[in-house]
Design a protein around this motif. Structure first.
Motif, short mmCIF file in Angstrom:
data_model
loop_
_atom_site.label_atom_id
_atom_site.label_comp_id
_atom_site.label_asym_id
_atom_site.label_seq_id
_atom_site.Cartn_x
_atom_site.Cartn_y
_atom_site.Cartn_z
N ALA A 117 5.72 -93.17 11.58
CA ALA A 117 5.88 -94.33 10.71
C ALA A 117 4.61 -95.16 10.60
CB ALA A 117 7.04 -95.19 11.22
N ASP A 118 3.80 -95.18 11.65
CA ASP A 118 2.57 -95.98 11.62
C ASP A 118 1.40 -95.21 11.01
OD1 ASP A 118 1.89 -94.16 13.55
OD2 ASP A 118 1.37 -95.64 15.08
N GLY A 119 1.68 -94.04 10.50
CA GLY A 119 0.63 -93.26 9.86
C GLY A 119 0.01 -92.20 10.75
N SER A 120 0.33 -92.23 12.03
CA SER A 120 -0.22 -91.23 12.94
C SER A 120 0.19 -89.83 12.51
CB SER A 120 0.28 -91.47 14.37
OG SER A 120 -0.06 -92.76 14.81
N LEU A 121 -0.73 -88.91 12.68
CA LEU A 121 -0.48 -87.52 12.31
C LEU A 121 -0.53 -86.68 13.58
CD1 LEU A 121 -0.18 -85.53 9.91
CD2 LEU A 121 -2.68 -85.37 9.90
N VAL A 122 0.56 -85.97 13.84
CA VAL A 122 0.63 -85.16 15.05
C VAL A 122 1.12 -83.77 14.71
CG1 VAL A 122 0.96 -87.11 16.63
CG2 VAL A 122 2.95 -86.03 15.56
N GLY A 123 0.69 -82.81 15.51
CA GLY A 123 1.12 -81.44 15.30
C GLY A 123 1.47 -80.77 16.62
N TYR A 124 2.50 -79.95 16.59
CA TYR A 124 2.96 -79.28 17.81
C TYR A 124 3.47 -77.89 17.48
CZ TYR A 124 3.13 -84.06 19.57
OH TYR A 124 2.81 -85.34 19.92
N SER A 125 3.46 -77.06 18.50
CA SER A 125 4.26 -75.85 18.44
C SER A 125 5.71 -76.28 18.29
CB SER A 125 4.09 -75.04 19.72
OG SER A 125 5.13 -74.07 19.83
N ALA A 126 6.46 -75.54 17.47
CA ALA A 126 7.88 -75.85 17.30
C ALA A 126 8.75 -74.92 18.12
CB ALA A 126 8.26 -75.78 15.82
N VAL A 127 8.15 -74.28 19.10
CA VAL A 127 8.88 -73.38 19.98
C VAL A 127 9.17 -74.12 21.28
CG1 VAL A 127 8.84 -71.17 21.20
CG2 VAL A 127 7.70 -71.41 18.98
N CYS A 128 10.45 -74.36 21.52
CA CYS A 128 10.84 -75.13 22.70
C CYS A 128 10.34 -74.46 23.97
CB CYS A 128 12.35 -75.28 22.74
SG CYS A 128 12.94 -76.28 24.12
N THR A 129 9.82 -75.25 24.89
CA THR A 129 9.30 -74.70 26.14
C THR A 129 10.40 -74.33 27.12
OG1 THR A 129 9.02 -76.94 27.02
CG2 THR A 129 7.10 -75.93 25.95
N HIS A 130 11.66 -74.56 26.74
CA HIS A 130 12.76 -74.12 27.59
C HIS A 130 13.08 -72.65 27.30
CE1 HIS A 130 17.27 -74.37 28.74
NE2 HIS A 130 16.55 -74.08 29.81
N LEU A 131 13.80 -72.39 26.25
CA LEU A 131 14.17 -71.01 25.93
C LEU A 131 13.79 -70.65 24.50
CD1 LEU A 131 17.62 -70.79 27.75
CD2 LEU A 131 15.42 -69.87 28.50
N ALA A 132 12.78 -71.30 24.01
CA ALA A 132 12.12 -70.90 22.75
C ALA A 132 12.94 -71.14 21.49
CB ALA A 132 11.67 -69.45 22.81
N CYS A 133 13.93 -72.02 21.55
CA CYS A 133 14.63 -72.39 20.31
C CYS A 133 13.67 -73.19 19.42
CB CYS A 133 15.85 -73.25 20.62
SG CYS A 133 17.25 -72.30 21.26
N ALA A 134 14.06 -73.35 18.16
CA ALA A 134 13.24 -74.10 17.21
C ALA A 134 13.38 -75.60 17.44
CB ALA A 134 13.64 -73.74 15.80
N VAL A 135 12.26 -76.26 17.58
CA VAL A 135 12.24 -77.71 17.73
C VAL A 135 12.19 -78.35 16.35
CG1 VAL A 135 10.90 -79.66 18.62
CG2 VAL A 135 11.16 -77.59 20.00
N LEU A 136 12.98 -79.40 16.18
CA LEU A 136 13.11 -80.06 14.88
C LEU A 136 12.59 -81.48 14.96
CD1 LEU A 136 16.84 -79.02 14.26
CD2 LEU A 136 14.78 -77.77 13.55
N TRP A 137 12.12 -81.98 13.83
CA TRP A 137 11.76 -83.40 13.74
C TRP A 137 12.98 -84.18 13.33
CZ3 TRP A 137 9.35 -87.44 15.04
CH2 TRP A 137 9.24 -88.56 14.22
#
Ligand code: FES
Length: 218
Positions: free
Chosen positions: A104-124
């Motif tokens: 919301a403040d304009g920050s731009l971030v990027g991540y792997s969307a592979v959960c570090t638990h059991l590799a499910c898809a991480v959602l925003w």
């Protein structure tokens, strides 16, 4: 770290990392990545916090999470990203799920969307938490949107960071990755490595050639 990215008020972060991020911002933006790849000059900076913890990632998971030992080919993620929006993309490989988020403040971030638990898809999930959350629905895993750190649930490690740059036209590009918990400078030094000695020099990477001063030139 994007030029617009700022640490959350009161959020835990590494002051040294912030300073390093500012240095990276200047150095990376001034570098000739664009020349190499015929891109427009990168006017912004590397997105990605420097304050991720020091937890390593098991070697067997690295590939699955899209880690790259060498500098991956930069990839255009989107033509633009408004606050609160996210975009899913693949980076560094075609099978490596990733997310770019404009906070919301304009920050731009990027991540792997592979959960570090059991590799499910991480959602925003913009509707969760104080400023949105990175959410894994499989086992209610939650990651801090600003840092990628685990804030709830079973994931054992932070989400691996993806370094983004934003150009003058608003387009967002992915240029490098970090392992889960890997400091940004370390990740960039590792990936720029031999292919970009001038960048590793600017970053002050271990083993990089000493900077040449004007006085030293003949
Ligand atoms: Fe994400 Fe289990 S796979 S919390």
């Amino acid at each position: 770290m994007s030029v617009t990215e700022q640490p959350a008020p009161g959020a835990g972060h590494d002051p040294d990392g912030d300073t390093a991020a500012e240095q990276l911002r200047d150095r990376i933006s001034a570098d000739s990545l664009t020349t190499r790849r015929d891109y427009l000059r990168i006017v912004a900076t590397v997105s990605g916090g420097l304050a991720i913890g020091g937890v390593g990632v098991a070697a067997g998971i690295l590939h699955r999470h899209g880690d790259s030992e060498t500098l991956p080919e930069a990839k255009k993620v989107t033509d633009g990203l408004a606050p609160g929006q996210s975009v899913a993309f693949r980076f560094p490989g075609d099978e490596d799920r990733a997310l770019a988020v404009r906070l919301a403040d304009g920050s731009l971030v990027g991540y792997s969307a592979v959960c570090t638990h059991l590799a499910c898809a991480v959602l925003w999930r913009e509707d969760r938490g104080a400023e949105g959350e990175l959410y894994c629905p499989c086992h209610e895993g939650i990651f801090d949107a600003r840092t990628g750190e685990v804030t709830a649930g079973p994931p054992p490690r932070p989400l691996p960071r993806i370094f983004l740059t934003e150009q003058a036209d608003g387009s967002v590009w992915a240029i490098a990755t970090a392992r889960s918990g890997e400091p940004a400078r370390e990740a960039l030094c590792r990936q720029f490595g031999d292919s970009r000695p001038e960048v590793t020099q600017q970053l002050g990477c271990p083993g990089a050639p000493a900077a040449t001063t004007e006085k030293g030139r003949t």
